[in-house]
Design a protein around this motif. Structure first.
Motif, PDB file in Angstrom:
ATOM      1  N   GLY A   1       0.585   4.995   5.082  1.00  0.00           N
ATOM      2  CA  GLY A   1      -0.559   4.244   5.596  1.00  0.00           C
ATOM      3  C   GLY A   1      -0.150   3.345   6.759  1.00  0.00           C
ATOM      4  O   GLY A   1       1.042   3.255   7.095  1.00  0.00           O
ATOM      5  N   PRO A   2      -1.093   2.622   7.336  1.00  0.00           N
ATOM      6  CA  PRO A   2      -0.786   1.788   8.496  1.00  0.00           C
ATOM      7  C   PRO A   2       0.196   0.651   8.199  1.00  0.00           C
ATOM      8  O   PRO A   2       1.098   0.388   8.980  1.00  0.00           O
ATOM      9  CB  PRO A   2      -2.144   1.237   8.916  1.00  0.00           C
ATOM     10  CG  PRO A   2      -3.113   1.627   7.875  1.00  0.00           C
ATOM     11  CD  PRO A   2      -2.527   2.726   7.079  1.00  0.00           C
ATOM     12  N   THR A   3       0.073   0.018   7.042  1.00  0.00           N
ATOM     13  CA  THR A   3       1.007  -1.081   6.741  1.00  0.00           C
ATOM     14  C   THR A   3       2.415  -0.527   6.549  1.00  0.00           C
ATOM     15  O   THR A   3       3.397  -1.070   7.051  1.00  0.00           O
ATOM     16  CB  THR A   3       0.550  -1.839   5.486  1.00  0.00           C
ATOM     17  OG1 THR A   3      -0.824  -2.200   5.655  1.00  0.00           O
ATOM     18  CG2 THR A   3       1.369  -3.091   5.249  1.00  0.00           C
ATOM     19  N   ASP A   4       2.488   0.574   5.831  1.00  0.00           N
ATOM     20  CA  ASP A   4       3.777   1.239   5.598  1.00  0.00           C
ATOM     21  C   ASP A   4       4.420   1.666   6.909  1.00  0.00           C
ATOM     22  O   ASP A   4       5.626   1.507   7.120  1.00  0.00           O
ATOM     23  CB  ASP A   4       3.533   2.467   4.711  1.00  0.00           C
ATOM     24  CG  ASP A   4       4.811   3.215   4.375  1.00  0.00           C
ATOM     25  OD1 ASP A   4       4.989   4.335   4.898  1.00  0.00           O
ATOM     26  OD2 ASP A   4       5.649   2.654   3.652  1.00  0.00           O
TER      27      ASP A   4
ATOM     28  N   ALA B   1      -9.035   1.217   0.446  1.00  0.00           N
ATOM     29  CA  ALA B   1      -7.755   1.072  -0.270  1.00  0.00           C
ATOM     30  C   ALA B   1      -7.844  -0.038  -1.322  1.00  0.00           C
ATOM     31  O   ALA B   1      -6.854  -0.669  -1.654  1.00  0.00           O
ATOM     32  CB  ALA B   1      -6.631   0.780   0.734  1.00  0.00           C
TER      33      ALA B   1
ATOM     34  N   GLY C   1      -4.047   3.613  -0.778  1.00  0.00           N
ATOM     35  CA  GLY C   1      -3.781   3.191   0.600  1.00  0.00           C
ATOM     36  C   GLY C   1      -4.596   4.079   1.525  1.00  0.00           C
ATOM     37  O   GLY C   1      -5.132   5.106   1.102  1.00  0.00           O
ATOM     38  N   THR C   2      -4.683   3.713   2.805  1.00  0.00           N
ATOM     39  CA  THR C   2      -5.495   4.574   3.679  1.00  0.00           C
ATOM     40  C   THR C   2      -4.699   5.773   4.170  1.00  0.00           C
ATOM     41  O   THR C   2      -5.254   6.635   4.838  1.00  0.00           O
ATOM     42  CB  THR C   2      -6.070   3.774   4.861  1.00  0.00           C
ATOM     43  OG1 THR C   2      -5.042   3.040   5.491  1.00  0.00           O
ATOM     44  CG2 THR C   2      -7.187   2.865   4.394  1.00  0.00           C
ATOM     45  N   GLY C   3      -3.421   5.832   3.803  1.00  0.00           N
ATOM     46  CA  GLY C   3      -2.680   7.080   4.052  1.00  0.00           C
ATOM     47  C   GLY C   3      -3.340   8.218   3.277  1.00  0.00           C
ATOM     48  O   GLY C   3      -3.860   9.175   3.877  1.00  0.00           O
TER      49      GLY C   3
ATOM     50  N   HIS D   1      -1.070  -7.714   5.414  1.00  0.00           N
ATOM     51  CA  HIS D   1      -1.991  -7.993   6.504  1.00  0.00           C
ATOM     52  C   HIS D   1      -2.958  -9.109   6.088  1.00  0.00           C
ATOM     53  O   HIS D   1      -2.641  -9.915   5.196  1.00  0.00           O
ATOM     54  CB  HIS D   1      -2.707  -6.708   6.935  1.00  0.00           C
ATOM     55  CG  HIS D   1      -3.485  -6.006   5.853  1.00  0.00           C
ATOM     56  ND1 HIS D   1      -4.209  -6.675   4.894  1.00  0.00           N
ATOM     57  CD2 HIS D   1      -3.647  -4.694   5.609  1.00  0.00           C
ATOM     58  CE1 HIS D   1      -4.800  -5.788   4.117  1.00  0.00           C
ATOM     59  NE2 HIS D   1      -4.474  -4.589   4.518  1.00  0.00           N
TER      60      HIS D   1
ATOM     61  N   ALA E   1      -8.119  -4.743   0.486  1.00  0.00           N
ATOM     62  CA  ALA E   1      -7.701  -3.928   1.629  1.00  0.00           C
ATOM     63  C   ALA E   1      -8.662  -4.135   2.784  1.00  0.00           C
ATOM     64  O   ALA E   1      -9.852  -4.385   2.579  1.00  0.00           O
ATOM     65  CB  ALA E   1      -7.691  -2.462   1.207  1.00  0.00           C
ATOM     66  N   VAL E   2      -8.172  -3.990   3.990  1.00  0.00           N
ATOM     67  CA  VAL E   2      -9.067  -4.201   5.136  1.00  0.00           C
ATOM     68  C   VAL E   2     -10.056  -3.058   5.286  1.00  0.00           C
ATOM     69  O   VAL E   2     -11.160  -3.239   5.786  1.00  0.00           O
ATOM     70  CB  VAL E   2      -8.284  -4.369   6.460  1.00  0.00           C
ATOM     71  CG1 VAL E   2      -7.660  -5.735   6.563  1.00  0.00           C
ATOM     72  CG2 VAL E   2      -7.251  -3.300   6.663  1.00  0.00           C
ATOM     73  N   SER E   3      -9.663  -1.885   4.784  1.00  0.00           N
ATOM     74  CA  SER E   3     -10.614  -0.750   4.855  1.00  0.00           C
ATOM     75  C   SER E   3     -11.815  -1.042   3.957  1.00  0.00           C
ATOM     76  O   SER E   3     -12.948  -0.678   4.275  1.00  0.00           O
ATOM     77  CB  SER E   3      -9.918   0.537   4.407  1.00  0.00           C
ATOM     78  OG  SER E   3      -9.240   0.308   3.170  1.00  0.00           O
TER      79      SER E   3
ATOM     80  N   PHE F   1       0.845  -1.198   0.000  1.00  0.00           N
ATOM     81  CA  PHE F   1       0.000   0.000   0.000  1.00  0.00           C
ATOM     82  C   PHE F   1       0.883   1.253   0.000  1.00  0.00           C
ATOM     83  O   PHE F   1       2.093   1.160   0.209  1.00  0.00           O
ATOM     84  CB  PHE F   1      -0.920  -0.006   1.236  1.00  0.00           C
ATOM     85  CG  PHE F   1      -1.882  -1.158   1.254  1.00  0.00           C
ATOM     86  CD1 PHE F   1      -1.646  -2.268   2.061  1.00  0.00           C
ATOM     87  CD2 PHE F   1      -3.009  -1.160   0.435  1.00  0.00           C
ATOM     88  CE1 PHE F   1      -2.515  -3.343   2.067  1.00  0.00           C
ATOM     89  CE2 PHE F   1      -3.884  -2.240   0.437  1.00  0.00           C
ATOM     90  CZ  PHE F   1      -3.640  -3.330   1.252  1.00  0.00           C
TER      91      PHE F   1
ATOM     92  N   GLN G   1      -7.315   1.615  10.303  1.00  0.00           N
ATOM     93  CA  GLN G   1      -6.633   1.031  11.453  1.00  0.00           C
ATOM     94  C   GLN G   1      -6.255   2.150  12.443  1.00  0.00           C
ATOM     95  O   GLN G   1      -6.204   3.320  12.087  1.00  0.00           O
ATOM     96  CB  GLN G   1      -5.394   0.270  10.973  1.00  0.00           C
ATOM     97  CG  GLN G   1      -5.774  -0.933  10.088  1.00  0.00           C
ATOM     98  CD  GLN G   1      -4.605  -1.507   9.340  1.00  0.00           C
ATOM     99  OE1 GLN G   1      -3.685  -2.048   9.933  1.00  0.00           O
ATOM    100  NE2 GLN G   1      -4.626  -1.416   8.028  1.00  0.00           N
TER     101      GLN G   1
HETATM  102  N1  ASP Z   1      -3.429  -1.334   5.331  1.00  0.00           N
HETATM  103  C1  ASP Z   1      -3.647  -0.551   4.129  1.00  0.00           C
HETATM  104  C2  ASP Z   1      -2.704   0.626   4.072  1.00  0.00           C
HETATM  105  O1  ASP Z   1      -1.725   0.606   4.758  1.00  0.00           O
HETATM  106  C3  ASP Z   1      -5.037  -0.073   4.045  1.00  0.00           C
HETATM  107  C4  ASP Z   1      -6.032  -1.164   4.050  1.00  0.00           C
HETATM  108  O2  ASP Z   1      -5.693  -2.345   3.947  1.00  0.00           O
HETATM  109  O3  ASP Z   1      -7.186  -0.809   4.146  1.00  0.00           O
HETATM  110  O4  ASP Z   1      -2.947   1.546   3.327  1.00  0.00           O
END
Ligand code: ASP
Length: 329
Positions: A46-49, A162, A190-192, A98, A166-168, A42, A209
């Motif tokens: 964002g959260p993964t980054d 995302a 990404g959710t960033g 994730h 994506a989990v979002s 992503f 997240q």
């Molecule tokens: N985890 C993803 C991110 O870092 C966002 C997602 O999976 O919704 O952007």
């Protein structure tokens, strides 16, 4: 003469094989001799980054080589998963993803990789809760008002995510399915970047997240309508869970795992696993994650078998949920 030649060629072959074996054993022993790429599926920020960049530094320190984060965006993480699955199994490409590694199977008809065949496993990393967020000036100040607003406005309401996988997106679509509404879903890399637009008021809702969002919830720059956990989060105790507000059993806990392409020699996997464990034991990494209510997994899960068995279980768990809620593409 014939016998001598035969013997000589036999010895030469043995020496070559031995040399090759000792070279590869030597190579494994000396590994790593150059920087390592940590692929993140992503966009940066964002959260993964964020989790990746947090652990990349201490991992690099213990391996004696730089771990460089490479953001490979798109298609909810499946573009990155494909790239890693096809990378050389030499330990110089590693991957942080994730639960999308498990849900993509049910969200996409066909994937160019198999999460259970094309990867080796380093270990689980951390579990991250999510929060259903609204832009600051959304005309709803609690879950009940949000419910009335989205039922009255339907597709006029926009929800960021995302992308499929994506989990979002999973959280957002499960929410809509449970509420019996269809909002306008807007995919980001990404959710960033999605959070940036939520903060700017360009999009109405986002399920994200806690990794980046706790400070914005605390200072009121976004509204928090509920967490995707069954217990309230210590960092935001005034935010009720979605479960306690009527979405019984609504739980999305974003687990993360670290992978390599299939075929990396075990001595190298062992070194990567040791470096991951050390990184997750680093005090400032632990503090940064715990402040965001991120649970670092127990040591037994921070293992190749711990990750592989969890991935198998999650593929089996999420498949029926996704198909039943009819949110697959
Ligand atoms: N985890 C993803 C991110 O870092 C966002 C997602 O999976 O919704 O952007």
């Amino acid at each position: 003469m014939q016998m001598k030649k035969f013997l000589f060629s036999g010895i030469a072959a043995a020496l070559t094989a031995g040399a090759f074996l000792s070279t590869s054993a030597l190579a494994q022993n000396n590994w790593p001799t150059k920087s390592i790429t940590l692929v993140v599926p992503f966009a940066a920020g964002g959260p993964t980054d964020t989790v990746a960049r947090l652990i990349a530094v201490p991992m690099g320190q213990s391996l004696g080589q730089t771990v460089i984060v490479e953001n490979v965006n798109g298609a909810g993480g499946t573009i990155a998963s494909t790239k890693v699955a096809r990378a050389a199994p030499d330990g110089y490409t590693i991957y942080l993803h994730h639960m999308g590694m498990a849900t993509a199977n049910a969200l996409y008809d066909k994937l160019p990789y198999d999460p259970l065949q094309n990867f080796d496993y380093i270990g689980q990393v951390a579990d991250v809760p999510m929060v259903l967020l609204g832009k600051k000036d959304l005309p709803a100040n609690n879950f009940k008002e949000l419910e009335a607003y989205i039922k009255a406005n339907g597709s006029k309401v926009t929800m960021a995510n995302a992308g499929p996988g994506a989990v979002s997106q999973l959280c957002g679509l499960l929410f809509q399915s449970r509420m019996g509404v269809k909002l306008t879903n807007i995919p980001y890399k990404g959710t960033g970047p999605a959070l940036t637009d939520l903060l700017g008021g360009q999009v109405d809702l986002l399920c994200d997240q806690t990794t980046q969002t706790i400070p914005y919830i605390k200072d009121g720059r976004v509204k928090a309508f509920g967490t995707t956990t069954l217990k309230r989060l210590p960092a935001i105790p005034n935010v009720p869970t979605l479960d306690e507000q009527g979405l019984k059993g609504f739980e999305v806990k974003v687990w993360h795992g670290m992978y390599t392409p299939k075929g990396v020699p075990k001595p190298i996997l062992d070194k990567l696993n040791a470096a991951l464990k050390k990184a997750l034991n680093t005090p400032d990494v632990r503090k940064r994650l715990e402040d965001a209510n991120i649970d670092i997994v127990s040591p037994d899960k921070m293992t190749p078998t711990g990750l592989k068995s969890h991935l198998e279980a999650e593929i089996n768990r999420w498949g029926p949920i996704i198909r039943k809620s009819n949110i697959a593409d």
